[in-house]
Design a protein around this motif. Sequence first.
Motif, short mmCIF file in Angstrom:
data_model
loop_
_atom_site.label_atom_id
_atom_site.label_comp_id
_atom_site.label_asym_id
_atom_site.label_seq_id
_atom_site.Cartn_x
_atom_site.Cartn_y
_atom_site.Cartn_z
N MET A 1 -12.46 3.29 -65.15
CA MET A 1 -12.26 3.90 -63.83
C MET A 1 -11.06 3.32 -63.10
O MET A 1 -10.36 4.02 -62.39
CB MET A 1 -13.50 3.70 -62.97
CG MET A 1 -14.62 4.66 -63.28
SD MET A 1 -16.04 4.32 -62.25
CE MET A 1 -15.43 4.84 -60.67
N PHE A 2 -10.88 2.02 -63.26
CA PHE A 2 -9.76 1.34 -62.59
C PHE A 2 -8.84 0.80 -63.68
O PHE A 2 -8.37 1.58 -64.49
CB PHE A 2 -10.29 0.24 -61.66
CG PHE A 2 -11.20 0.78 -60.59
CD1 PHE A 2 -10.68 1.22 -59.38
CD2 PHE A 2 -12.57 0.87 -60.79
CE1 PHE A 2 -11.51 1.74 -58.40
CE2 PHE A 2 -13.40 1.38 -59.80
CZ PHE A 2 -12.88 1.83 -58.62
N THR A 3 -8.58 -0.48 -63.69
CA THR A 3 -7.85 -1.09 -64.81
C THR A 3 -8.63 -2.34 -65.22
O THR A 3 -9.50 -2.81 -64.47
CB THR A 3 -6.42 -1.54 -64.40
OG1 THR A 3 -6.54 -2.55 -63.40
CG2 THR A 3 -5.57 -0.38 -63.91
N GLU A 4 -8.27 -2.89 -66.36
CA GLU A 4 -8.98 -4.08 -66.86
C GLU A 4 -8.87 -5.23 -65.85
O GLU A 4 -9.85 -5.91 -65.57
CB GLU A 4 -8.35 -4.49 -68.20
CG GLU A 4 -9.05 -5.62 -68.93
CD GLU A 4 -10.35 -5.20 -69.62
OE1 GLU A 4 -11.29 -6.01 -69.57
OE2 GLU A 4 -10.42 -4.09 -70.17
N SER A 5 -7.65 -5.40 -65.30
CA SER A 5 -7.45 -6.54 -64.38
C SER A 5 -8.15 -6.32 -63.05
O SER A 5 -8.73 -7.25 -62.47
CB SER A 5 -5.95 -6.81 -64.21
OG SER A 5 -5.49 -6.43 -62.97
N VAL A 6 -8.13 -5.07 -62.55
CA VAL A 6 -8.82 -4.77 -61.28
C VAL A 6 -10.33 -4.97 -61.47
O VAL A 6 -11.00 -5.57 -60.61
CB VAL A 6 -8.50 -3.33 -60.81
CG1 VAL A 6 -9.44 -2.89 -59.71
CG2 VAL A 6 -7.06 -3.24 -60.32
N ALA A 7 -10.86 -4.47 -62.59
CA ALA A 7 -12.29 -4.62 -62.87
C ALA A 7 -12.66 -6.10 -62.94
O ALA A 7 -13.66 -6.53 -62.35
CB ALA A 7 -12.64 -3.93 -64.18
N GLY A 8 -11.84 -6.88 -63.63
CA GLY A 8 -12.09 -8.31 -63.76
C GLY A 8 -12.14 -9.01 -62.41
O GLY A 8 -13.03 -9.83 -62.15
N LYS A 9 -11.17 -8.65 -61.55
CA LYS A 9 -11.13 -9.28 -60.23
C LYS A 9 -12.32 -8.87 -59.39
O LYS A 9 -12.87 -9.69 -58.63
CB LYS A 9 -9.83 -8.90 -59.52
CG LYS A 9 -8.67 -9.76 -59.98
CD LYS A 9 -7.42 -9.46 -59.23
CE LYS A 9 -6.31 -10.37 -59.76
NZ LYS A 9 -5.00 -9.82 -59.59
N ALA A 10 -12.71 -7.63 -59.49
CA ALA A 10 -13.86 -7.13 -58.72
C ALA A 10 -15.15 -7.84 -59.16
O ALA A 10 -15.95 -8.26 -58.30
CB ALA A 10 -14.00 -5.63 -58.90
N ILE A 11 -15.32 -7.98 -60.46
CA ILE A 11 -16.54 -8.66 -60.96
C ILE A 11 -16.53 -10.13 -60.53
O ILE A 11 -17.55 -10.65 -60.08
CB ILE A 11 -16.65 -8.55 -62.51
CG1 ILE A 11 -16.70 -7.09 -62.94
CG2 ILE A 11 -17.91 -9.26 -63.00
CD1 ILE A 11 -16.46 -6.87 -64.43
N ALA A 12 -15.36 -10.77 -60.65
CA ALA A 12 -15.25 -12.18 -60.26
C ALA A 12 -15.60 -12.35 -58.79
O ALA A 12 -16.30 -13.30 -58.40
CB ALA A 12 -13.84 -12.70 -60.52
#
Lengths: 190, 156
Positions: B54-65
């Motif tokens: 839905m977003f990007t790998e890095s955006v998803a990673g930051k959101a989860i973090a």
Amino acid sequence: MSVLAYLLLAALTILNICLFLSGRSGRLDFDREVDGTGRGTSGPFGGDPLNSQLSARIFDPEDADFVATETSRRNARQFRQERTALALDWLRAVRGQVNQSIRAHVKDARGNAGLKPSDEIRLGFEFLLFQLTSAILYVVIWAGGPPRAAKFVGYSVELAGQLRRVTEDVLPAGRQVAVELLGGKQERKS
Amino acid sequence: MHGELKHEDVEAARRDLADRTLAKIRGDLARLIYLASMRDYNTGEYHHEGLACMFTESVAGKAIASCHRDVFKRLVLCSVKELVEQLELYARTNCSSSSELAHVWAKLQPYRVTVPLECSSLAGRFFVSNIKAALAILESRQLGAHREPQSALPDP
């Protein structure tokens, strides 16, 4: 005169004991490998060991009372020891931050011709007072555990806040920390 | 400008994760376990296929973090009493008994890997100490519950 000398001697003795105790790493240590990163206590959680919420939790007697009533003596004793170790580490981190600020202030003050001697003397006196208070606090925590030291913590943190405010003109980061400290103080009062 | 856009993306991903997934998980402890399970042990980075699509790998990673930090912060500021309740809720929703959970967690100590990477050592150790105490209480309560029915039996 002799009373003053005795008081000074007592203060120096306490300071020496505390410095000796604080140098003994690993005495009450437990689970230091928790995150496996080997980082010290000054990293972020929200990063700051002066984080008022966390320090209030460490010194809160509620948990120790609850654990004592709900579980065995052995578990309650272990919990108290862990809390004591955490409180001592918190105090070391606070002292470390204040010492760092003062060192930076002294470094910057050398090239600053506009400093007032009276302000510097006041800063020096408050720094000494903070060192003494935190040394006493160290002994109180070590001997009686964090709940008994809770009252002293407010005073120690208040002094740390004053030191930060005094040094904030020289250190840009000082302002932010002073605001955090004042915020924490207000939270505790409410 | 790019930074602002990125921040908005992370916020959107955070909201998506919170609304679609985390809201359906009962209890912060279960949320913490779920969020920590998406972290690579070797790199410390988070992976979530759906969110990354839905977003990007890095955006998803930051959101989860970011969600991980928030949930951890809430739990680290909980009292031991509240943590015991969280553990009981976690045991109920995961179809295991409290005694089984206390026994297995005391041995495997899975709560240690739930601490966010950015968290201070002090906060991490505080959390681990509280969880250990909560588990000990859970175990004590189970032992007490086992003894009570026995003591209620009439003497022969």
